[in-house]
Structures are given as C-alpha cells and as structure tokens.
Motif scaffolding. Structure first.
Motif, PDB file in Angstrom:
ATOM      1  N   TYR A 196      40.893  45.151  27.699  1.00 36.36           N
ATOM      2  CA  TYR A 196      39.947  45.853  28.557  1.00 36.36           C
ATOM      3  C   TYR A 196      40.665  46.960  29.337  1.00 36.36           C
ATOM      4  O   TYR A 196      41.809  46.816  29.750  1.00 36.36           O
ATOM      5  N   ASP A 197      39.925  48.062  29.552  1.00 37.69           N
ATOM      6  CA  ASP A 197      40.447  49.146  30.378  1.00 37.69           C
ATOM      7  C   ASP A 197      40.300  48.843  31.865  1.00 37.69           C
ATOM      8  O   ASP A 197      41.033  49.392  32.691  1.00 37.69           O
ATOM      9  N   GLY A 198      39.343  48.005  32.230  1.00 35.01           N
ATOM     10  CA  GLY A 198      39.113  47.663  33.626  1.00 35.01           C
ATOM     11  C   GLY A 198      38.310  46.383  33.740  1.00 35.01           C
ATOM     12  O   GLY A 198      37.659  45.957  32.778  1.00 35.01           O
ATOM     13  N   VAL A 199      38.352  45.784  34.915  1.00 38.21           N
ATOM     14  CA  VAL A 199      37.688  44.500  35.160  1.00 38.21           C
ATOM     15  C   VAL A 199      36.998  44.549  36.515  1.00 38.21           C
ATOM     16  O   VAL A 199      37.559  45.083  37.486  1.00 38.21           O
ATOM     17  N   VAL A 200      35.782  43.990  36.586  1.00 42.33           N
ATOM     18  CA  VAL A 200      35.074  43.820  37.855  1.00 42.33           C
ATOM     19  C   VAL A 200      34.788  42.337  38.035  1.00 42.33           C
ATOM     20  O   VAL A 200      34.221  41.691  37.141  1.00 42.33           O
ATOM     21  N   LEU A 201      35.165  41.800  39.195  1.00 41.21           N
ATOM     22  CA  LEU A 201      34.961  40.383  39.470  1.00 41.21           C
ATOM     23  C   LEU A 201      34.043  40.231  40.677  1.00 41.21           C
ATOM     24  O   LEU A 201      34.423  40.548  41.806  1.00 41.21           O
ATOM     25  N   ASP A 202      32.827  39.776  40.429  1.00 46.28           N
ATOM     26  CA  ASP A 202      31.859  39.498  41.495  1.00 46.28           C
ATOM     27  C   ASP A 202      31.664  37.995  41.549  1.00 46.28           C
ATOM     28  O   ASP A 202      30.710  37.442  41.016  1.00 46.28           O
ATOM     29  N   MET A 203      32.605  37.320  42.187  1.00 43.38           N
ATOM     30  CA  MET A 203      32.602  35.857  42.279  1.00 43.38           C
ATOM     31  C   MET A 203      33.326  35.441  43.554  1.00 43.38           C
ATOM     32  O   MET A 203      34.157  36.194  44.072  1.00 43.38           O
ATOM     33  N   PRO A 204      33.027  34.254  44.086  1.00 46.84           N
ATOM     34  CA  PRO A 204      33.613  33.863  45.369  1.00 46.84           C
ATOM     35  C   PRO A 204      35.110  33.575  45.316  1.00 46.84           C
ATOM     36  O   PRO A 204      35.791  33.714  46.324  1.00 46.84           O
ATOM     37  N   GLU A 205      35.640  33.160  44.157  1.00 48.42           N
ATOM     38  CA  GLU A 205      37.056  32.819  44.036  1.00 48.42           C
ATOM     39  C   GLU A 205      37.670  33.512  42.811  1.00 48.42           C
ATOM     40  O   GLU A 205      38.000  32.866  41.816  1.00 48.42           O
ATOM     41  N   PRO A 206      37.817  34.821  42.851  1.00 49.52           N
ATOM     42  CA  PRO A 206      38.317  35.542  41.680  1.00 49.52           C
ATOM     43  C   PRO A 206      39.734  35.172  41.286  1.00 49.52           C
ATOM     44  O   PRO A 206      40.121  35.339  40.125  1.00 49.52           O
ATOM     45  N   TRP A 207      40.532  34.670  42.245  1.00 42.16           N
ATOM     46  CA  TRP A 207      41.923  34.324  41.944  1.00 42.16           C
ATOM     47  C   TRP A 207      42.032  33.205  40.915  1.00 42.16           C
ATOM     48  O   TRP A 207      43.049  33.071  40.240  1.00 42.16           O
ATOM     49  N   LEU A 208      40.983  32.398  40.767  1.00 43.21           N
ATOM     50  CA  LEU A 208      41.031  31.309  39.790  1.00 43.21           C
ATOM     51  C   LEU A 208      41.018  31.814  38.353  1.00 43.21           C
ATOM     52  O   LEU A 208      41.367  31.083  37.435  1.00 43.21           O
ATOM     53  N   GLU A 209      40.609  33.070  38.157  1.00 38.29           N
ATOM     54  CA  GLU A 209      40.491  33.619  36.800  1.00 38.29           C
ATOM     55  C   GLU A 209      41.613  34.585  36.447  1.00 38.29           C
ATOM     56  O   GLU A 209      41.683  35.061  35.304  1.00 38.29           O
ATOM     57  N   LEU A 210      42.490  34.897  37.386  1.00 42.35           N
ATOM     58  CA  LEU A 210      43.492  35.929  37.141  1.00 42.35           C
ATOM     59  C   LEU A 210      44.432  35.584  35.997  1.00 42.35           C
ATOM     60  O   LEU A 210      44.843  36.463  35.230  1.00 42.35           O
ATOM     61  N   SER A 211      44.821  34.312  35.866  1.00 45.44           N
ATOM     62  CA  SER A 211      45.757  33.939  34.802  1.00 45.44           C
ATOM     63  C   SER A 211      45.159  34.151  33.420  1.00 45.44           C
ATOM     64  O   SER A 211      45.890  34.302  32.440  1.00 45.44           O
ATOM     65  N   TRP A 212      43.814  34.162  33.325  1.00 46.23           N
ATOM     66  CA  TRP A 212      43.149  34.402  32.043  1.00 46.23           C
ATOM     67  C   TRP A 212      42.876  35.885  31.823  1.00 46.23           C
ATOM     68  O   TRP A 212      42.853  36.366  30.681  1.00 46.23           O
ATOM     69  N   ILE A 213      42.660  36.596  32.922  1.00 44.25           N
ATOM     70  CA  ILE A 213      42.292  38.007  32.820  1.00 44.25           C
ATOM     71  C   ILE A 213      43.502  38.904  32.569  1.00 44.25           C
ATOM     72  O   ILE A 213      43.428  39.858  31.788  1.00 44.25           O
ATOM     73  N   MET A 214      44.619  38.598  33.227  1.00 45.09           N
ATOM     74  CA  MET A 214      45.786  39.483  33.153  1.00 45.09           C
ATOM     75  C   MET A 214      46.224  39.797  31.718  1.00 45.09           C
ATOM     76  O   MET A 214      46.481  40.962  31.388  1.00 45.09           O
ATOM     77  N   PRO A 215      46.319  38.814  30.811  1.00 45.05           N
ATOM     78  CA  PRO A 215      46.733  39.150  29.441  1.00 45.05           C
ATOM     79  C   PRO A 215      45.717  40.001  28.694  1.00 45.05           C
ATOM     80  O   PRO A 215      46.065  40.632  27.693  1.00 45.05           O
ATOM     81  N   LYS A 216      44.467  40.018  29.163  1.00 48.43           N
ATOM     82  CA  LYS A 216      43.406  40.769  28.480  1.00 48.43           C
ATOM     83  C   LYS A 216      43.230  42.183  29.044  1.00 48.43           C
ATOM     84  O   LYS A 216      42.407  42.946  28.541  1.00 48.43           O
ATOM     85  N   LEU A 217      43.978  42.532  30.096  1.00 50.07           N
ATOM     86  CA  LEU A 217      43.839  43.836  30.751  1.00 50.07           C
ATOM     87  C   LEU A 217      44.967  44.764  30.322  1.00 50.07           C
ATOM     88  O   LEU A 217      46.133  44.360  30.256  1.00 50.07           O
TER      89      LEU A 217
END
Length: 398
Positions: A196-217
């Motif tokens: 992905y070129d960019g990510v938007v996180l509209d959730m109360p605890e976005p830090w819980l998803e960072l370990s999954w998102i980082m390799p995809k960014l």
C-alpha cells in the motif's frame, strides 16, 4: 489486487450531470428561505412512481426525473425547490447515518496528508458508513484502488449502499470491501501482493494492528490515525517507541473550521419614516435601496467543535518485523511492555550500563531516607519501573 477503471468504456450518462435520471440522488433547496440559508433536502435514489416526505412536504420523484439542473419543482403544498446534484460534502452530511461519519474538514485533510494521486493504493481500516472511503476514492480515481476493512458486516453493507448511490456509483469498482479484523484480512493476503502507498486507521486502538500493517506499507508511505482523545495519541506514540516500529511522527493536527455569516440587510433608519416595507421581502426580492443597503459579517452560530486528532506517521525504514516473528501486541499488557524494556536495557553497552547503574545508585540513596536497608532490592526494581515509564511517555516528533 488493483482495480483499474477504463473510462472509455463507462457509459456517457454516468458523467452527464445536466439532467436527473432514475436512480440519481438529488439536493433540493427551498427558494423561499434566503435570509439565514435555505432548507436543504436530500432525496434519492429516484424511482418512478415513488414519493419522499421532507419538512412536511411531499416530493414526487416523477416531477424530478428528466428535469435539468437548477429546475424548479413544487411540492404538494406548492412550495418551490431548486434541483441540484449534491456535492460530496452535502451528500456525506445529509445521508442517514448509523455511525458518526468522518466530517468533510477531516476527510479532506486526510486526503492531503496521504498525498494521494491517481495511481495510489490505499488501505482503510474502519469503513463506517463509507464517508472517508468516498473522499479517498475520488482522489485516486480512475486508476487507483482502495481496500477498506471493517469488523462490522452491517457497516460494510451500509457503506456499499452509500457509495453506489453517490455520483451514479462511478467510484464503486475502485474499492474492495472486506469484513473482519485488520490483522486477519492482511494475514490472508499473498506475500506477492502489492504494498500500500498509504494507510488510514479509524479505530480506537490502532497500535494493535501496526505489526500487521508495517510489512504491507511501502517505504516512505504515510499512516494517518483518526483519534478523538489525546490519551490515545500518547498510547500510540508510547507503543511505537517501545516496540521500535520504524515510524516517524510527522505531525498531530486538530482541524477547525470557523464559518462566517455574510449577507445583505436593511438599515431601517435610512428607509424613511413614512415608507411601509418588509425587510424580509426586500432581501428576498433583492430590492434593497442603495442608501439603506448594509451587510452583516459575523461568525455563524454553526459550531465547529472538536471531532478528532489526526496523527501523521511515516515509514522511515523497512521494519525488522518483516523478517522476525514478534509477539502479537494483543497478548501484551503493561507487564509485557516493562519486561521488554528491561531486556533491552540489559543488552546495552557496558558504558551505558555503568551510567544506568550510577543513576540507580543515586535514586536508591534518595529512596533509602524513607525505607529500611532490607527493602533496597525491592525499591531498586520499583524505581527502575518508574524510570522506564517516564521514558516511554516522552514523545519525539521526528
């Protein structure tokens, strides 16, 4: 997976917004309310033989279908309304909502912070009613792609409906909808999938998803977090530092709009004492004498209160999480963060260890004034925890 829309194959009526067709959504503005803004009604999708009631007035869809923009239609009570295609801002603010939308002021800012272009590939986690999805899709149309994820299947269905009904659904084919948690959806993607070129996180605890998102960014790509409370931002920054995610905090924004009321009015004292007149009628008929013409210029009463903070993060390095399996953040509590921090302190160079020991000794001397010698080791652990908590709450904006 990228969806590319070939605009040469799109039916011309999709882009022709001179006349209203069956299935369109229309904005109606009251022609008689000109002083403090007209009443605005959103009607649609238009269906032959159907009727819609707004403000106690009944609008017949048959009287709208086939009409051109800015035509005037009348209700069952002979009230006149002008016809318009809704702007995206009007559409988002007027559609029925089962969740609070991301308002135009924030949505437009998010588009700017992501630095979108027609080939962008964007991940959105937290679809809601599809308001932000539409702003993103418009910015990357026609060759970009949005992958939007929501844990609530009902939200996905409502968002799909709203996106289909806006602008004859031209953005719908550029969007992939997924239901489930962000981690589950991303883990199911093939390793060869385009990043992905960019990510938007509209959730109360976005830090819980960072370990999954980082390799995809992609490297140098942006992550925008939409967070209502400043405490959430502090938690986000703390966990980024604690887990050494390769992210720089570019800025934290609070977007405020301050609307103003600017309109013509009448100075009564300059109209003459013996001349009967109606201020409202003079304003609506645009017949205010030049000698009595004045203008009202003041902040409007419409509130522009806080909606949320926008945190702009940037990926500054390929994260080691792509190569090493880390413990899932869902399983980490406060003790887990402290344990990790102690392990990292043990691995420091000998010079750093001596400095740390000196600081521990100085703190132990202070603590010994109020404690017994037998409790020194216990106090040392406590002071170490306090020292670490202070460290992880320090926020660096890189």
């Amino acid at each position: 997976m990228r969806t590319i829309v070939d605009t040469t194959k799109v039916a011309p009526e999709k882009f022709d917004r001179t006349k209203f067709l069956e299935g369109d959504t229309v904005i109606l503005r009251d022609t008689t309310k000109k002083i403090k803004g007209p009443r605005i009604a959103l009607v649609g999708p238009l269906i032959k033989g159907s009727k819609t009631e707004k403000y106690g007035e009944i609008f017949c869809h048959d009287s709208i279908i086939g009409k051109s923009v800015r035509s005037i239609v009348k209700t069952n009570k002979e009230k006149s309304f002008t016809l318009h295609f809704p702007t995206l801002d009007e559409y988002i603010l007027k559609i029925s909502r089962h969740t609070t939308p991301i308002y135009p002021k924030d949505a437009n800012t998010i588009v700017a912070l992501l630095d979108l272009h027609p080939y962008s590939r964007i991940l959105e986690a937290g679809t809601g009613n599809g308001s932000l999805t539409l702003y993103l899709a418009r910015a990357i149309y026609p060759t970009g792609h949005i992958h939007t994820i929501d844990i609530n299947s009902d939200s996905i269905h409502k968002a799909q409906k709203n996106i289909r009904q806006y602008f004859r659904g031209i953005y719908y084919d550029n969007i992939t909808f997924s239901t489930g948690s962000c981690s589950n959806i991303l883990s199911s993607l093939p390793g060869s999938a385009e990043k992905y070129d960019g990510v938007v996180l509209d959730m109360p605890e976005p830090w819980l998803e960072l370990s999954w998102i980082m390799p995809k960014l992609k490297l140098d790509g942006f992550i925008i977090c939409y967070l209502p409370n400043i405490t959430q931002i502090l938690e986000l920054i703390k966990i980024i530092r604690e887990n050494k995610f390769k992210l720089a905090t570019i800025q934290v924004l609070e977007v405020q709009w301050r609307p103003w009321e600017v309109r013509a009015t009448v100075i009564r004292s300059k109209m003459g004492e013996n001349v009967p007149f109606s201020v409202n009628k003079l304003i609506m008929d645009n017949k205010i004498p030049e000698k009595a013409l004045a203008y009202v210029c003041k902040p409007a009463y419409m509130p522009s209160s806080h909606s949320a903070f926008l945190v702009q993060l940037k990926k500054i390095e390929e994260d080691s999480l792509e190569k090493v399996k880390f413990q899932n953040l869902y399983d980490l509590g406060e003790s887990g963060y402290l344990k990790n921090s102690e392990d990292s302190e043990d691995s420091e160079d000998s010079e750093d260890s001596e400095d740390s020991k000196d600081s521990e000794d100085s703190e132990d001397l202070e603590d010994s004034e109020d404690s017994e010698d037998s409790e020194e080791s216990e106090e040392s652990i406590d002071s170490g925890k306090i020292r670490r908590i202070r460290k992880i709450h320090m926020v660096d904006f890189l």
